[in-house]
Motif scaffolding. Structure first.
Motif, mmCIF file in Angstrom:
data_model
loop_
_atom_site.group_PDB
_atom_site.id
_atom_site.type_symbol
_atom_site.label_atom_id
_atom_site.label_comp_id
_atom_site.label_asym_id
_atom_site.label_seq_id
_atom_site.Cartn_x
_atom_site.Cartn_y
_atom_site.Cartn_z
ATOM 1 N N MET A 207 0.795 -0.932 0.286
ATOM 2 C CA MET A 207 -0.322 -0.071 0.145
ATOM 3 C C MET A 207 0.981 1.159 -0.150
ATOM 4 O O MET A 207 1.944 1.550 0.958
ATOM 5 C CB MET A 207 -1.184 0.136 1.272
ATOM 6 N N PRO A 208 0.508 2.294 -0.769
ATOM 7 C CA PRO A 208 1.317 3.530 -1.002
ATOM 8 C C PRO A 208 1.071 4.278 0.648
ATOM 9 O O PRO A 208 0.411 4.127 1.525
ATOM 10 C CB PRO A 208 0.630 4.351 -1.709
ATOM 11 N N LEU B 216 0.669 7.497 2.901
ATOM 12 C CA LEU B 216 0.109 8.206 2.812
ATOM 13 C C LEU B 216 -0.183 9.636 4.078
ATOM 14 O O LEU B 216 0.754 8.769 4.640
ATOM 15 C CB LEU B 216 -1.525 8.297 2.214
ATOM 16 N N PRO B 217 -0.268 10.296 4.069
ATOM 17 C CA PRO B 217 -0.844 11.516 3.406
ATOM 18 C C PRO B 217 -0.366 11.492 1.907
ATOM 19 O O PRO B 217 1.086 11.257 2.190
ATOM 20 C CB PRO B 217 -1.462 12.719 3.703
ATOM 21 N N ALA B 218 -1.196 11.776 1.070
ATOM 22 C CA ALA B 218 -0.203 11.888 0.012
ATOM 23 C C ALA B 218 1.473 13.621 -0.534
ATOM 24 O O ALA B 218 0.888 14.453 0.266
ATOM 25 C CB ALA B 218 -1.153 12.670 -1.689
ATOM 26 N N GLU C 89 2.539 14.615 -5.596
ATOM 27 C CA GLU C 89 1.647 14.202 -5.802
ATOM 28 C C GLU C 89 0.550 14.897 -6.410
ATOM 29 O O GLU C 89 -0.503 14.224 -6.905
ATOM 30 C CB GLU C 89 1.169 12.093 -4.638
ATOM 31 N N ALA C 90 0.089 15.536 -5.323
ATOM 32 C CA ALA C 90 -1.604 16.522 -5.765
ATOM 33 C C ALA C 90 -1.737 17.296 -6.450
ATOM 34 O O ALA C 90 -2.094 17.196 -7.359
ATOM 35 C CB ALA C 90 -2.019 16.914 -3.703
#
Lengths: 329, 171
Positions: free
Chosen positions: B5-6, B8-10, B14-15
């Motif tokens: 799983m990546p 997080l938070p982004a 990434e955003a």
């Protein structure tokens, strides 16, 4: 709208995994987006990541099972629900509640699950003011402009719940299926809603890593009929000033089963048990409907600008009971 | 949780990262590079110069940005462009064929169903969505079907007349 990262969930399980691995307030699910994006555009929330749930097509269905229960996948749109012929025939209170909700454009996108998770339309909450619901110290509507607000005092916040569907689902004793990291849980829709408290300033109880997956409407008692009535400031595209949902089943002319739910009067839809107790076993006459309606608003404490809601709620309760009993169309 | 799983938070990177998408608008594919937060309305107007959909309230309250998504009228201000690949998008620009107005547009002209015209693309597409589903709507169905589009000039009586004429005319 603040920038965010965007990922997709292809299944309920994947959505739970993505939510579970996110930091606190790190991710939000997006389905129809018709409420979420307005909250984000107003900077009321700024999730760093959106998880698009729409690819989880396993959550978009409407079907009756052999026992007569209706299963509504959370991604079912309001338009799907409004247009389903068998739902209209067997549970007409559902399309009745949905067809005056929002607009065709919104109903085409908005999902049943998202409808239950939408946030209030209070102008202090939606505006710039740091009101109590947003983490501030005071509810400005309480002593401010409160024409559209609650007449039942259940929380420091006096905003009312905007959903039309929710009162109808309460009247049908609907249950919710919620998936989380530990598996699924089922609870009555009435327990899902709760007035905001200091600890949880929100109108529902759903953990950050949970996904609302299904709304189940159990088989209704034999001969049960329903009605959903809504009063708006104008004839279209408005939230309810007050709404009333009733579901009634008669046996030998007497009320065997009755649910009465009021919307637009409190933080969350209100099932009025005092009325149900009064009516059960009785023959509904116009006189008794009046008494029941009086009882429905017995605890009302209107604010400075919304006393009009009390007679409105009383009259809607009366009419909904009569309509559901077939005494008034 | 799976190890893959990546995290997080982004991150801000990434955003704001541009994502490559292909949108099919008016039967034409468009390859675009967009940030996740951009709405369909913004991409139509700013990246593709399809300015028929109008920015009005940009909160899903006015209907000026109405487009068809898989044939259903929706508010393009409340749709993320990044969620549109694989869907069929129709804007007002896609209604004309070989320079000929669509019959709904012709009828709007005939009935003078507009004043300033700002809301008109949305009105026309809302009506198209209704008539495609229900070619002969009743007056009540027309009023309900058109309830999501505000006209600040108040051309409603003539919009309604145009819609009723179309409801009668359609084969």
């Amino acid at each position: 709208m603040k920038a965010f990262d965007h990922v997709t969930a292809a299944s309920t399980r994947e959505a739970v995994e993505l939510l579970s691995s996110a930091a606190p307030d790190g991710a939000r699910l997006i389905a129809g987006g018709t409420d979420l994006l307005t909250l984000m555009k107003a900077d009321l929330i700024a999730p760093p990541r959106l998880i698009d749930l729409k690819p989880a097509s396993e959550l978009r269905y409407l079907r009756f099972d052999d026992a007569g229960a209706l299963h509504i996948g959370a991604l079912t749109t309001l338009a799907d629900l409004e247009r389903h012929p068998e739902v209209a025939q067997r549970l007409p209170v559902l399309p009745q509640s949905v067809r005056d909700a929002a607009t065709p454009q919104l109903r085409a996108l908005a999902t049943v699950g998202g409808n239950l998770l939408q946030r209030p339309r209070c102008w202090y909450y939606r505006g710039d003011a740091l009101c109590w619901l947003k983490g501030g110290s005071a509810c400005f509507a309480r002593d401010g402009q409160n024409k559209y607000h609650a007449i039942l005092d259940h929380s420091p916040c006096v905003a009312v719940h905007p959903s039309d569907l929710a009162p109808a689902l309460l009247a049908l004793d609907a249950e919710l299926v919620i998936h989380g990291p530990g598996g699924a849980r089922v609870l009555p829709v009435e327990s899902f809603f709760a007035a905001p408290t200091d600890q949880e300033r929100v109108e529902y109880r759903l953990a950050a890593d949970e996904v609302l997956a299904e709304i189940t409407v159990p088989r209704q008692p034999e001969g049960a009929r329903g009605a959903y009535l809504k009063v708006m400031d104008r004839q279209a595209w408005a939230f309810a000033l007050v709404s009333a949902a009733a579901q009634v089943a008669l046996r030998d002319g007497r009320i065997e089963h009755v649910r009465l739910v009021l919307g637009g009067v409190a933080n969350v839809p209100q099932r009025i048990r005092a009325v149900e107790d009064l009516l059960t076993g009785q023959e509904l006459t116009p006189k008794l409907a009046e008494q029941a309606a009086e009882r429905a608003v017995a605890g009302a404490k209107p604010l400075a600008h919304n006393a009009y809601k009390v007679p409105l709620a009383r009259e809607l309760a009366r009419r909904a009971l009569l309509a559901a009993t077939g005494l008034m169309v | 949780m799976p190890d893959s799983m990546p995290a997080l938070p982004a991150t801000p990177d990434e955003a704001t990262r541009q994502t490559r998408i292909r949108l099919t608008i008016n039967d034409t594919p468009h390859d675009l590079s967009i940030a996740p937060r951009r709405t369909l309305l913004e991409v139509l107007r700013e990246d593709l110069s399809l300015t028929g959909a109008k920015p009005g309230c940009e909160m899903g309250n006015c209907g000026a940005c109405t487009v068809l998504l898989d044939g259903e009228a929706v508010y393009s201000c409340l749709v993320l462009a990044i969620e549109c690949p694989g869907h069929t998008i129709t804007t007002i620009e896609g209604l004309t064929r070989d320079g000929q107005l669509h019959p709904i547009q012709d009828t709007f002209v005939q009935y003078d169903a507009l004043q300033c015209g700002f809301c008109t693309p949305g009105q026309v597409l809302a009506l198209k969505s209704l008539l495609d589903r229900n070619p002969h709507p009743t007056d009540d169905e027309i009023d309900r079907g058109m309830a999501g589009n505000i006209c600040r000039c108040g051309a409603y009586p003539k919009i309604r007349a145009a819609a009723r004429a179309l409801a009668r005319q359609q084969p």
